[in-house]
Design a protein around this motif. Sequence first.
Motif, PDB file in Angstrom:
ATOM      1  N   GLY A 196       0.819  -1.203   0.000  1.00  0.00           N
ATOM      2  CA  GLY A 196       0.000   0.000   0.000  1.00  0.00           C
ATOM      3  C   GLY A 196       0.854   1.253   0.000  1.00  0.00           C
ATOM      4  N   SER A 197       0.459   2.237   0.802  1.00  0.00           N
ATOM      5  CA  SER A 197       1.188   3.504   0.852  1.00  0.00           C
ATOM      6  C   SER A 197       2.685   3.269   1.066  1.00  0.00           C
ATOM      7  CB  SER A 197       0.640   4.363   1.992  1.00  0.00           C
ATOM      8  OG  SER A 197       1.454   5.501   2.192  1.00  0.00           O
ATOM      9  N   LYS A 198       3.499   3.949   0.256  1.00  0.00           N
ATOM     10  CA  LYS A 198       4.941   3.710   0.336  1.00  0.00           C
ATOM     11  C   LYS A 198       5.637   4.631   1.326  1.00  0.00           C
ATOM     12  CE  LYS A 198       6.112   6.687  -3.658  1.00  0.00           C
ATOM     13  NZ  LYS A 198       4.787   7.337  -3.749  1.00  0.00           N
ATOM     14  N   ASP A 199       4.990   5.745   1.681  1.00  0.00           N
ATOM     15  CA  ASP A 199       5.647   6.687   2.582  1.00  0.00           C
ATOM     16  C   ASP A 199       4.591   7.605   3.212  1.00  0.00           C
ATOM     17  OD1 ASP A 199       4.968   8.563   0.541  1.00  0.00           O
ATOM     18  OD2 ASP A 199       6.922   8.297  -0.414  1.00  0.00           O
ATOM     19  N   TRP A 200       5.033   8.434   4.149  1.00  0.00           N
ATOM     20  CA  TRP A 200       4.099   9.320   4.844  1.00  0.00           C
ATOM     21  C   TRP A 200       3.455  10.326   3.895  1.00  0.00           C
ATOM     22  CZ3 TRP A 200       1.504   8.728   9.025  1.00  0.00           C
ATOM     23  CH2 TRP A 200       2.006   7.951  10.069  1.00  0.00           C
ATOM     24  N   GLU A 201       4.191  10.776   2.897  1.00  0.00           N
ATOM     25  CA  GLU A 201       3.613  11.728   1.949  1.00  0.00           C
ATOM     26  C   GLU A 201       2.387  11.125   1.265  1.00  0.00           C
ATOM     27  OE1 GLU A 201       4.863  14.337  -2.039  1.00  0.00           O
ATOM     28  OE2 GLU A 201       6.305  12.954  -1.129  1.00  0.00           O
ATOM     29  N   THR A 202       2.521   9.862   0.827  1.00  0.00           N
ATOM     30  CA  THR A 202       1.389   9.187   0.186  1.00  0.00           C
ATOM     31  C   THR A 202       0.242   8.994   1.165  1.00  0.00           C
ATOM     32  OG1 THR A 202       2.905   8.016  -1.299  1.00  0.00           O
ATOM     33  CG2 THR A 202       0.688   7.109  -1.059  1.00  0.00           C
ATOM     34  N   THR A 203       0.557   8.573   2.380  1.00  0.00           N
ATOM     35  CA  THR A 203      -0.473   8.371   3.396  1.00  0.00           C
ATOM     36  C   THR A 203      -1.264   9.645   3.645  1.00  0.00           C
ATOM     37  OG1 THR A 203       0.705   6.572   4.499  1.00  0.00           O
ATOM     38  CG2 THR A 203      -0.840   7.839   5.846  1.00  0.00           C
ATOM     39  N   LEU A 204      -0.573  10.756   3.778  1.00  0.00           N
ATOM     40  CA  LEU A 204      -1.264  12.025   4.045  1.00  0.00           C
ATOM     41  C   LEU A 204      -2.077  12.477   2.836  1.00  0.00           C
ATOM     42  CD1 LEU A 204       1.529  13.879   6.054  1.00  0.00           C
ATOM     43  CD2 LEU A 204      -0.446  12.612   6.931  1.00  0.00           C
ATOM     44  N   GLU A 205      -1.583  12.223   1.635  1.00  0.00           N
ATOM     45  CA  GLU A 205      -2.366  12.534   0.435  1.00  0.00           C
ATOM     46  C   GLU A 205      -3.640  11.687   0.399  1.00  0.00           C
ATOM     47  OE1 GLU A 205       0.249  11.793  -2.803  1.00  0.00           O
ATOM     48  OE2 GLU A 205       1.342  13.706  -2.596  1.00  0.00           O
ATOM     49  N   MET A 206      -3.530  10.413   0.771  1.00  0.00           N
ATOM     50  CA  MET A 206      -4.692   9.529   0.795  1.00  0.00           C
ATOM     51  C   MET A 206      -5.714  10.012   1.825  1.00  0.00           C
ATOM     52  SD  MET A 206      -2.732   5.846   0.456  1.00  0.00           S
ATOM     53  CE  MET A 206      -4.215   4.812   0.537  1.00  0.00           C
ATOM     54  N   CYS A 207      -5.228  10.447   2.972  1.00  0.00           N
ATOM     55  CA  CYS A 207      -6.142  10.980   3.995  1.00  0.00           C
ATOM     56  C   CYS A 207      -6.879  12.208   3.488  1.00  0.00           C
ATOM     57  CB  CYS A 207      -5.368  11.320   5.270  1.00  0.00           C
ATOM     58  SG  CYS A 207      -4.791   9.883   6.186  1.00  0.00           S
ATOM     59  N   GLN A 208      -6.148  13.081   2.802  1.00  0.00           N
ATOM     60  CA  GLN A 208      -6.762  14.296   2.272  1.00  0.00           C
ATOM     61  C   GLN A 208      -7.841  13.952   1.245  1.00  0.00           C
ATOM     62  OE1 GLN A 208      -3.976  16.920   0.300  1.00  0.00           O
ATOM     63  NE2 GLN A 208      -5.320  18.676   0.499  1.00  0.00           N
ATOM     64  N   MET A 209      -7.544  12.985   0.387  1.00  0.00           N
ATOM     65  CA  MET A 209      -8.529  12.565  -0.610  1.00  0.00           C
ATOM     66  C   MET A 209      -9.778  11.978   0.051  1.00  0.00           C
ATOM     67  SD  MET A 209      -6.076  10.725  -3.445  1.00  0.00           S
ATOM     68  CE  MET A 209      -7.407  10.468  -4.603  1.00  0.00           C
ATOM     69  N   ALA A 210      -9.559  11.108   1.038  1.00  0.00           N
ATOM     70  CA  ALA A 210     -10.683  10.461   1.705  1.00  0.00           C
ATOM     71  C   ALA A 210     -11.545  11.480   2.437  1.00  0.00           C
ATOM     72  CB  ALA A 210     -10.160   9.397   2.674  1.00  0.00           C
ATOM     73  N   ARG A 211     -10.907  12.393   3.118  1.00  0.00           N
ATOM     74  CA  ARG A 211     -11.638  13.421   3.857  1.00  0.00           C
ATOM     75  C   ARG A 211     -12.463  14.281   2.902  1.00  0.00           C
ATOM     76  NH1 ARG A 211      -7.550  15.536   7.071  1.00  0.00           N
ATOM     77  NH2 ARG A 211      -6.947  16.802   5.296  1.00  0.00           N
ATOM     78  N   ARG A 261      -0.739  13.239  13.184  1.00  0.00           N
ATOM     79  CA  ARG A 261      -0.575  13.993  11.934  1.00  0.00           C
ATOM     80  C   ARG A 261      -1.907  14.393  11.303  1.00  0.00           C
ATOM     81  NH1 ARG A 261       4.598  12.656   8.498  1.00  0.00           N
ATOM     82  NH2 ARG A 261       6.068  11.849  10.048  1.00  0.00           N
ATOM     83  N   VAL A 262      -2.942  13.598  11.548  1.00  0.00           N
ATOM     84  CA  VAL A 262      -4.261  13.864  10.936  1.00  0.00           C
ATOM     85  C   VAL A 262      -5.303  13.881  12.051  1.00  0.00           C
ATOM     86  CG1 VAL A 262      -5.859  13.210   9.090  1.00  0.00           C
ATOM     87  CG2 VAL A 262      -3.449  12.573   8.919  1.00  0.00           C
ATOM     88  N   PRO A 263      -5.346  14.949  12.828  1.00  0.00           N
ATOM     89  CA  PRO A 263      -6.225  14.976  14.004  1.00  0.00           C
ATOM     90  C   PRO A 263      -7.707  15.113  13.679  1.00  0.00           C
ATOM     91  CG  PRO A 263      -5.098  17.078  13.754  1.00  0.00           C
ATOM     92  CD  PRO A 263      -4.490  16.153  12.745  1.00  0.00           C
ATOM     93  N   ASP A 264      -8.034  15.465  12.434  1.00  0.00           N
ATOM     94  CA  ASP A 264      -9.447  15.665  12.096  1.00  0.00           C
ATOM     95  C   ASP A 264     -10.089  14.436  11.458  1.00  0.00           C
ATOM     96  OD1 ASP A 264      -7.903  15.904   9.843  1.00  0.00           O
ATOM     97  OD2 ASP A 264      -9.025  17.580   8.995  1.00  0.00           O
ATOM     98  N   MET A 265      -9.410  13.281  11.529  1.00  0.00           N
ATOM     99  CA  MET A 265     -10.007  12.024  11.103  1.00  0.00           C
ATOM    100  C   MET A 265      -9.793  10.985  12.204  1.00  0.00           C
ATOM    101  SD  MET A 265      -9.046  11.648   7.039  1.00  0.00           S
ATOM    102  CE  MET A 265     -10.254  10.333   6.781  1.00  0.00           C
ATOM    103  N   GLU A 266     -10.561   9.910  12.123  1.00  0.00           N
ATOM    104  CA  GLU A 266     -10.408   8.817  13.081  1.00  0.00           C
ATOM    105  C   GLU A 266      -9.841   7.590  12.373  1.00  0.00           C
ATOM    106  OE1 GLU A 266     -13.562   8.306  16.129  1.00  0.00           O
ATOM    107  OE2 GLU A 266     -14.664   9.735  14.877  1.00  0.00           O
ATOM    108  N   PHE A 267      -9.105   6.782  13.129  1.00  0.00           N
ATOM    109  CA  PHE A 267      -8.443   5.614  12.551  1.00  0.00           C
ATOM    110  C   PHE A 267      -8.538   4.421  13.497  1.00  0.00           C
ATOM    111  CE2 PHE A 267      -6.329   9.453  11.106  1.00  0.00           C
ATOM    112  CZ  PHE A 267      -6.409   9.323   9.730  1.00  0.00           C
ATOM    113  N   SER A 268      -8.720   3.255  12.916  1.00  0.00           N
ATOM    114  CA  SER A 268      -8.668   2.001  13.651  1.00  0.00           C
ATOM    115  C   SER A 268      -7.643   1.104  12.983  1.00  0.00           C
ATOM    116  CB  SER A 268     -10.033   1.295  13.645  1.00  0.00           C
ATOM    117  OG  SER A 268     -11.019   2.087  14.248  1.00  0.00           O
TER     118      SER A 268
END
Length: 237
Positions: free
Chosen positions: A17-32, A66-73
């Motif tokens: 899946g995500s290869k690095d934090w940059e990708t992870t944060l981009e994915m979070c932004q898209m999902a949000r 890093r992403v305080p405005d979303m929830e994660f499990s």
Amino acid sequence: MSMIDVHCHLLPGVDDGSKDWETTLEMCQMARADGVSHIVCSPHANYQYPYNRESHQQLIEELRRRVPDMEFSLGCDFHLSYENVDDAIAHPERYVIGRTNYLLIELSDFSLFNVGNTIFELQRAGMRPILTHPERYPHLQRRPEAVGEFFRQGCLVQITANSLTGSWGRTAQKVAVTLLKNSWVQMIASDAHSSTRRVPILSEARQAAAAIVGEEAATRLVETNPAAVINNEAVML
């Protein structure tokens, strides 16, 4: 209620899946931006990608910072191999979603051998299996009625959002529609792996599902039932 994605390869650098934090944060932004408020991070647990609950949990804590405005499990994409199953039966808390009894399960691409018995063993150990992306397995594409057999056995079913919208090809899309029409699907999830191709978008599949089974059922697939999973409540069938 906003959408909840119960299957997403969001954690950086742990599988394909995500290869690095940059990708992870981009994915979070898209999902949000798409209307997703909660993501279940579900890295692979198989022979290729060993699953370390403790180190993954540390990444979850960093993600929350890093992403305080979303929830994660934290859960996993649990491959039904003998070694995996034995460990899950002995230690369910290592693999289930959060502190629930729900477990995402992934089948072999080649065989349905012993799947029914394995589902039963997981259930007997207190887990509630959720079969991931059945519409994409070649053996289930040839025999989608087997999904109905697993469903009647008490296994829940999750299809992939972009299967329903055609990105996995016409066969996967056709099978996804068939499963929906038979009321064998309880959840739609992204199974996202990146911010470019397999992306964390649910709204398009929600619209497609609404055209097939109606708005109320579509809401149940991306909101009500995923919320029941993360809260360890009963899913609507």
